[in-house]
Enzyme design. Structure first.
Site, mmCIF file in Angstrom:
data_model
loop_
_atom_site.group_PDB
_atom_site.id
_atom_site.type_symbol
_atom_site.label_atom_id
_atom_site.label_comp_id
_atom_site.label_asym_id
_atom_site.label_seq_id
_atom_site.Cartn_x
_atom_site.Cartn_y
_atom_site.Cartn_z
ATOM 1 N N HIS A 279 -14.026 21.327 -26.039
ATOM 2 C CA HIS A 279 -13.565 20.593 -26.900
ATOM 3 C C HIS A 279 -14.298 19.572 -27.596
ATOM 4 O O HIS A 279 -14.785 19.047 -27.053
ATOM 5 C CB HIS A 279 -12.250 20.555 -25.911
ATOM 6 C CG HIS A 279 -10.694 20.406 -27.358
ATOM 7 N ND1 HIS A 279 -10.937 19.384 -28.952
ATOM 8 C CD2 HIS A 279 -9.535 21.377 -27.752
ATOM 9 C CE1 HIS A 279 -10.096 19.475 -29.350
ATOM 10 N NE2 HIS A 279 -9.344 20.404 -29.025
ATOM 11 N N CYS A 290 -5.255 20.772 -19.657
ATOM 12 C CA CYS A 290 -6.124 21.760 -19.194
ATOM 13 C C CYS A 290 -7.632 20.178 -18.846
ATOM 14 O O CYS A 290 -7.309 18.939 -19.857
ATOM 15 C CB CYS A 290 -7.204 22.342 -20.232
ATOM 16 S SG CYS A 290 -6.209 24.001 -20.492
#
Length: 314
Positions: A279, A290
């Site tokens: 990300h 996560c």
């Protein structure tokens, strides 16, 4: 003079005869005495040499004790179960399973054996209690993985493994990491060569092989206080690339067997699986649970095989 010589011969002969007779008598006596000594020596009983005495029964240490019997080994672990079960009559243990018969992991930060179990044939019955009845079955193959399960305890007839699925959704019970028992006769066991350790406080991720850690991340994003990252031991369920998840930038997602401790589902699905993934924003407590990592870290994690244990420490 001649007469004198003749008349003197007998007297001289008599003395010689007596002398010879005495000699023969003396020799005879010597022979007899010698023979007697020899006979006595031959007839005398043999006496053992002083340096090698014959053991005397009266000096024995006593009767030989009977040998100690070898004890029969006490079987360890649960007894074998040879019952044949109909897998079609059992519910499948997979990522979508919510099964009240699956026990919660009773030692979340405990050790593992370094091995994994995979079902033989179509699947293996899963037991919440090895002396009870199966609560489901673990298939050999499944679309979303989870079928290679790390072993946390190994016995002669049984292995205890971590499993996918949940005992309950968060809104109704305990959603933590589940486990179960498999019969060794139903599985193939193979070694695992790696372990992932995550430290949420130190913000580090290590891949450990043969006891040697390799640091692959020194910062990453994790869950918020409302949607925390699950703690304890779990494992790699499956690894895949999902193009529809634009935030991953095409990098793979490494899905774990454990799910959110607060979310019943996520993104319209009935599951809330935790994963490692890339990300752009990947620092601090900002995710739904996560673990957001950089490209190098996700590539290293994606190279690990299914079943690799992962331990998340607070």
């Amino acid at each position: 003079m001649t007469d004198g010589e003749v008349s003197g011969a007998p007297r001289s002969g008599t003395r010689a005869s007596r002398t010879r007779r005495a000699v023969w008598i003396t020799l005879a006596v010597v022979v007899l005495v010698t023979a007697g000594i020899v006979t006595a020596l031959l007839l005398r009983p043999a006496v053992p040499a002083a340096s090698e005495p014959t053991p005397s029964p009266s000096r024995s240490a006593g009767p030989t004790p009977p040998p100690t019997p070898t004890p029969t080994p006490t079987p360890t672990g649960f007894p074998a179960n040879s019952t044949v079960y109909d897998l079609a009559a059992l519910s499948q243990i997979d990522v979508f399973a919510v099964n009240a018969g699956l026990p919660i992991d009773d030692d979340p930060f405990g050790a593992l054996t370094g091995e994994a179990a995979t079902s033989i044939g179509d699947g293996a019955p899963v037991f919440g209690d090895p002396v009870g009845q199966p609560v489901g079955f673990l298939p050999r193959e499944y679309t979303f993985g989870g079928t290679t399960a790390p072993i946390i305890e190994r016995q002669e007839h049984w292995v205890k493994v971590l499993l996918v699925g949940r005992q309950s959704v968060p809104s109704q019970g305990n959603p933590a990491q589940v486990m179960g028992w498999l019969r060794t006769k139903d599985v193939a066991i193979a070694p695992l060569d790696a372990l992932v350790e995550v430290d949420l406080t130190a913000r580090t991720i290590d891949i450990v092989r043969a006891g040697v850690p390799e640091r692959i991340a020194t910062d990453f994003a994790s869950g918020t206080s409302d949607t925390p990252t699950p703690l304890g031991r779990t494992y790699v369920m499956t690894t895949l690339v999902e193009p529809s998840f634009g935030y991953t930038r095409g990098y793979p997602l490494v899905y774990l067997a454990v799910q959110s401790p607060t979310l019943d589902g996520f993104g319209g699905a009935d599951v809330a699986v935790t994963a490692f993934h890339y990300h752009d924003e990947r620092s601090g407590s900002i995710s739904n649970g996560c673990l957001r990592v950089d490209p190098a870290a996700i590539e290293a994690l994606a190279a690990l095989p299914a079943g690799t244990p992962v331990i998340v420490r607070p």
